[in-house]
Design a protein around this motif. Structure first.
Motif, mmCIF file in Angstrom:
data_model
loop_
_atom_site.group_PDB
_atom_site.id
_atom_site.type_symbol
_atom_site.label_atom_id
_atom_site.label_comp_id
_atom_site.label_asym_id
_atom_site.label_seq_id
_atom_site.Cartn_x
_atom_site.Cartn_y
_atom_site.Cartn_z
ATOM 1 N N VAL A 192 0.851 -1.200 0.000
ATOM 2 C CA VAL A 192 0.000 0.000 0.000
ATOM 3 C C VAL A 192 0.881 1.242 0.000
ATOM 4 O O VAL A 192 1.752 1.408 0.869
ATOM 5 N N THR A 193 0.670 2.124 -0.972
ATOM 6 C CA THR A 193 1.415 3.374 -1.061
ATOM 7 C C THR A 193 0.656 4.343 -1.958
ATOM 8 O O THR A 193 -0.194 3.917 -2.753
ATOM 9 N N PRO A 194 0.900 5.658 -1.860
ATOM 10 C CA PRO A 194 0.284 6.594 -2.814
ATOM 11 C C PRO A 194 0.850 6.367 -4.218
ATOM 12 O O PRO A 194 1.976 5.872 -4.370
ATOM 13 N N TYR A 195 0.094 6.751 -5.235
ATOM 14 C CA TYR A 195 0.547 6.567 -6.610
ATOM 15 C C TYR A 195 0.267 7.803 -7.467
ATOM 16 O O TYR A 195 -0.691 8.542 -7.226
ATOM 17 N N TYR A 196 1.148 7.986 -8.447
ATOM 18 C CA TYR A 196 0.966 8.938 -9.545
ATOM 19 C C TYR A 196 0.622 8.123 -10.780
ATOM 20 O O TYR A 196 1.287 7.134 -11.080
ATOM 21 N N ALA A 202 -12.489 8.974 -12.518
ATOM 22 C CA ALA A 202 -12.693 9.099 -11.078
ATOM 23 C C ALA A 202 -13.736 8.100 -10.576
ATOM 24 O O ALA A 202 -13.599 7.533 -9.488
ATOM 25 N N ARG A 203 -14.772 7.878 -11.367
ATOM 26 C CA ARG A 203 -15.813 6.924 -10.968
ATOM 27 C C ARG A 203 -15.253 5.515 -10.837
ATOM 28 O O ARG A 203 -15.538 4.796 -9.865
ATOM 29 N N ILE A 204 -14.422 5.113 -11.813
ATOM 30 C CA ILE A 204 -13.838 3.768 -11.770
ATOM 31 C C ILE A 204 -12.887 3.626 -10.589
ATOM 32 O O ILE A 204 -12.900 2.613 -9.870
ATOM 33 N N LEU A 205 -12.073 4.643 -10.350
ATOM 34 C CA LEU A 205 -11.167 4.599 -9.203
ATOM 35 C C LEU A 205 -11.961 4.453 -7.906
ATOM 36 O O LEU A 205 -11.597 3.657 -7.022
ATOM 37 N N ALA A 206 -13.050 5.202 -7.789
ATOM 38 C CA ALA A 206 -13.870 5.127 -6.585
ATOM 39 C C ALA A 206 -14.490 3.747 -6.410
ATOM 40 O O ALA A 206 -14.637 3.255 -5.287
ATOM 41 N N THR A 207 -14.844 3.111 -7.514
ATOM 42 C CA THR A 207 -15.427 1.766 -7.457
ATOM 43 C C THR A 207 -14.480 0.783 -6.776
ATOM 44 O O THR A 207 -14.920 -0.142 -6.082
ATOM 45 N N PHE A 208 -13.173 1.003 -6.962
ATOM 46 C CA PHE A 208 -12.181 0.122 -6.364
ATOM 47 C C PHE A 208 -11.629 0.683 -5.049
ATOM 48 O O PHE A 208 -10.596 0.225 -4.545
ATOM 49 N N GLY A 209 -12.313 1.683 -4.495
ATOM 50 C CA GLY A 209 -11.935 2.224 -3.198
ATOM 51 C C GLY A 209 -10.690 3.073 -3.208
ATOM 52 O O GLY A 209 -9.997 3.182 -2.193
ATOM 53 N N ILE A 210 -10.381 3.686 -4.348
ATOM 54 C CA ILE A 210 -9.156 4.483 -4.486
ATOM 55 C C ILE A 210 -9.512 5.966 -4.521
ATOM 56 O O ILE A 210 -10.284 6.414 -5.375
ATOM 57 N N GLY A 211 -8.962 6.715 -3.563
ATOM 58 C CA GLY A 211 -9.231 8.142 -3.471
ATOM 59 C C GLY A 211 -8.243 8.972 -4.262
ATOM 60 O O GLY A 211 -7.122 8.533 -4.550
ATOM 61 N N PHE A 223 -3.406 11.876 -12.222
ATOM 62 C CA PHE A 223 -4.069 11.728 -10.927
ATOM 63 C C PHE A 223 -3.015 11.384 -9.875
ATOM 64 O O PHE A 223 -2.208 10.474 -10.079
ATOM 65 N N ILE A 224 -3.007 12.111 -8.771
ATOM 66 C CA ILE A 224 -2.232 11.732 -7.589
ATOM 67 C C ILE A 224 -3.207 11.036 -6.656
ATOM 68 O O ILE A 224 -4.211 11.628 -6.229
ATOM 69 N N LEU A 225 -2.934 9.776 -6.351
ATOM 70 C CA LEU A 225 -3.884 8.947 -5.626
ATOM 71 C C LEU A 225 -3.469 8.768 -4.172
ATOM 72 O O LEU A 225 -2.276 8.748 -3.844
ATOM 73 N N HIS A 226 -4.467 8.650 -3.302
ATOM 74 C CA HIS A 226 -4.196 8.308 -1.909
ATOM 75 C C HIS A 226 -3.601 6.899 -1.847
ATOM 76 O O HIS A 226 -3.676 6.133 -2.814
ATOM 77 N N SER A 227 -3.039 6.563 -0.690
ATOM 78 C CA SER A 227 -2.478 5.220 -0.513
ATOM 79 C C SER A 227 -3.516 4.160 -0.853
ATOM 80 O O SER A 227 -4.665 4.234 -0.410
ATOM 81 N N CYS A 228 -3.101 3.194 -1.657
ATOM 82 C CA CYS A 228 -4.015 2.127 -2.060
ATOM 83 C C CYS A 228 -3.207 0.871 -2.360
ATOM 84 O O CYS A 228 -2.021 0.946 -2.681
ATOM 85 N N PRO A 229 -3.837 -0.309 -2.266
ATOM 86 C CA PRO A 229 -3.130 -1.543 -2.622
ATOM 87 C C PRO A 229 -2.837 -1.585 -4.126
ATOM 88 O O PRO A 229 -3.685 -1.220 -4.946
ATOM 89 N N GLN A 286 -4.253 -1.940 -10.049
ATOM 90 C CA GLN A 286 -4.127 -2.623 -11.343
ATOM 91 C C GLN A 286 -5.483 -3.004 -11.912
ATOM 92 O O GLN A 286 -5.729 -2.883 -13.121
ATOM 93 N N LYS A 287 -6.393 -3.445 -11.058
ATOM 94 C CA LYS A 287 -7.744 -3.770 -11.515
ATOM 95 C C LYS A 287 -8.445 -2.523 -12.050
ATOM 96 O O LYS A 287 -9.121 -2.563 -13.092
ATOM 97 N N ALA A 288 -8.278 -1.408 -11.345
ATOM 98 C CA ALA A 288 -8.896 -0.157 -11.788
ATOM 99 C C ALA A 288 -8.317 0.296 -13.129
ATOM 100 O O ALA A 288 -9.058 0.714 -14.031
ATOM 101 N N LEU A 289 -6.997 0.189 -13.276
ATOM 102 C CA LEU A 289 -6.358 0.632 -14.513
ATOM 103 C C LEU A 289 -6.771 -0.241 -15.695
ATOM 104 O O LEU A 289 -6.932 0.255 -16.817
ATOM 105 N N GLU A 290 -6.939 -1.530 -15.458
ATOM 106 C CA GLU A 290 -7.402 -2.417 -16.535
ATOM 107 C C GLU A 290 -8.767 -1.972 -17.049
ATOM 108 O O GLU A 290 -9.025 -1.974 -18.259
ATOM 109 N N GLU A 291 -9.647 -1.576 -16.122
ATOM 110 C CA GLU A 291 -10.977 -1.133 -16.540
ATOM 111 C C GLU A 291 -10.918 0.231 -17.223
ATOM 112 O O GLU A 291 -11.611 0.476 -18.213
ATOM 113 N N ILE A 292 -10.054 1.105 -16.713
ATOM 114 C CA ILE A 292 -9.945 2.449 -17.298
ATOM 115 C C ILE A 292 -9.432 2.381 -18.732
ATOM 116 O O ILE A 292 -9.884 3.128 -19.605
#
Length: 311
Positions: free
Chosen positions: A228-232, A248-257, A280-286, A291-297
Motif C-alpha cells: 500500500v502506497t500513494p501513486y501517480y 474518477a468513478r472507476i477509481l472510486a469503485t475500487f476504493g481508491i481516493g 491523478f495523484i492517488l491516496h495510498s491504495c493496494p 491494477q484492476k482499476a487501470l485495466e478497466e480504465i
C-alpha cells in the motif's frame, strides 16, 4: 562452509552500508531500508529532471561519461538495484530471499512529460528501493524497486547524479542516512581495501566475524498486490467532456481516493483529434486494486494507451 565472505562494494559503492548492517546496527530491529542504490539510473533521472533531457539523450550522455554500460539493461530496468536490495534485506533480516519475490520496475518508460507534472506538483522522480517490515503479518517483508515521486522537500530529492543515499530506520537508533558515491574506481577501491583490512583482522580472531543477522526469524515476502502506497498515474486521453469524471468513478469503485489532478495543454494528433495528458495523484491504495482499476480504465474508448505510473 565456514569461510568468511567480504562484499562491502556490492551495494552502495563506497558507502559503508554492509558493515553498518552487520555491526553498527546489529542491536536494532530494522523497520525499513529506503533509498537510491543505482547511480546510472539516478544520473539519467537527474539529467531529465534538472536539464529537461529526454530519456534517450540522458542515457547517451551517461554512456559517454562512463556512468552507463554499453548494454545498460540491468541498470535502467531496475535489476541492479534489486540485486543490491536482496543483499541488504538478507543482511537486515537474516532470511534467504528468492529474486522472483521482489517486484521490479525500471525507468525506461519515464518521460520528460512525467517530470513536467512532477515539477508542477512539487515532486521529482527517483528509482527507489523499498524494504519494509510489517510486524504481525504472515507475509511480513515488503520488497520492491520502482520509480517513485519524491517530494521536493525530502532529502532524497536532492540526491543527484551518480550519488547514492540509503535511509535505514531501526527500532532503537531511529532513522539514519548513508550518502556517497555509489560507483567509480575510488569509492570501489575504498570499499575493497576496507574488506581486505577487515579480513586480515578477523583472520586472527575468526569468532568475531559477522555475517547475516543471527537474531532474525524467518519472514515471508509480501506480494506486490498487497503493498500500500500513494501513486501517480498519467493517462493520455481524448480531450472531451466527462473523461475525468469517468476515470474518477472507476477509481472510486475500487476504493481508491484522489488527492490531486493536473493536466497540460492539449496537443493535436495527425488526424486532428485533441489529446491531453491527464494526471491523478492517488491516496495510498493496494497495488492490486490499482491494477484492476487501470485495466478497466484502459477499456474506455477515449483513453489512448496503457497509463504511466510511479509510486
Amino acid at each position: 562452509m565456514g569461510t568468511p565472505i567480504y562484499f562491502e562494494a556490492s551495494a552502495g559503492g563506497g558507502i559503508p552500508i554492509i558493515q553498518s548492517l552487520q555491526n553498527s546496527l546489529i542491536c536494532n530491529h530494522i523497520n525499513s531500508i529506503v533509498g537510491i542504490i543505482n547511480g546510472t539510473s539516478n544520473y539519467i533521472l537527474s539529467a531529465m529532471g534538472e536539464h529537461g533531457a529526454d530519456y534517450a539523450d540522458a542515457l547517451a550522455q551517461a554512456q559517454k561519461l562512463g556512468f552507463a554500460e554499453e548494454d545498460p539493461s540491468l541498470d535502467v530496468n531496475g535489476w541492479d538495484a534489486a540485486h543490491k536490495a536482496l543483499i541488504l534485506a538478507m543482511l537486515a533480516y537474516g532470511t534467504t530471499i528468492s529474486p522472483d519475490k521482489i517486484y521490479v520496475r525500471g525507468i525506461e518508460n519515464i518521460t520528460s512529460r512525467d517530470f513536467e507534472f512532477a515539477k508542477k506538483l512539487g515532486y521529482t522522480i527517483k528509482l527507489l528501493v523499498v524494504i519494509r517490515y510489517h510486524e504481525g503479518q504472515e507475509d511480513a517483508l515488503e520488497l520492491r524497486v520502482q520509480p517513485c515521486f519524491v517530494h521536493d522537500w525530502h532529502i532524497l530529492a536532492s540526491v543527484n547524479g551518480v550519488f547514492n543515499a540509503i535511509s535505514v530506520n531501526g527500532d532503537i537508533v531511529g532513522e539514519t542516512l548513508f550518502y556517497g558515491r555509489g560507483a567509480g574506481k575510488n569509492p570501489t577501491a575504498s570499499a575493497v581495501i576496507s574488506d581486505i583490512i577487515t579480513a586480515m583482522r578477523e583472520s586472527r580472531y575468526p569468532e568475531y566475524h559477522t555475517g547475516f543477522n543471527p537474531y532474525a526469524k524467518a519472514c515471508g515476502i509480501m506480494h506486490i498486490n498487497d503493498t500500500v502506497t500513494p501513486y501517480y498515474v498519467r493517462f493520455q486521453v481524448v480531450d472531451q467532456p466527462g473523461v475525468i469524471a469517468e476515470i474518477a468513478r472507476i477509481l472510486a469503485t475500487f476504493g481508491i481516493g484522489i488527492s490531486a489532478t493536473s493536466s497540460l495543454p492539449s496537443h493535436i494528433d495527425e488526424g486532428g483529434a485533441p489529446w491531453n495528458d491527464l494526471v491523478f495523484i492517488l491516496h495510498s491504495c493496494p497495488w492490486g486494486q490499482l491494477q484492476k482499476a487501470l485495466e478497466e480504465i484502459t477499456r474506455i474508448s477515449c483513453v489512448a494507451a496503457e497509463p504511466a505510473s510511479c509510486a
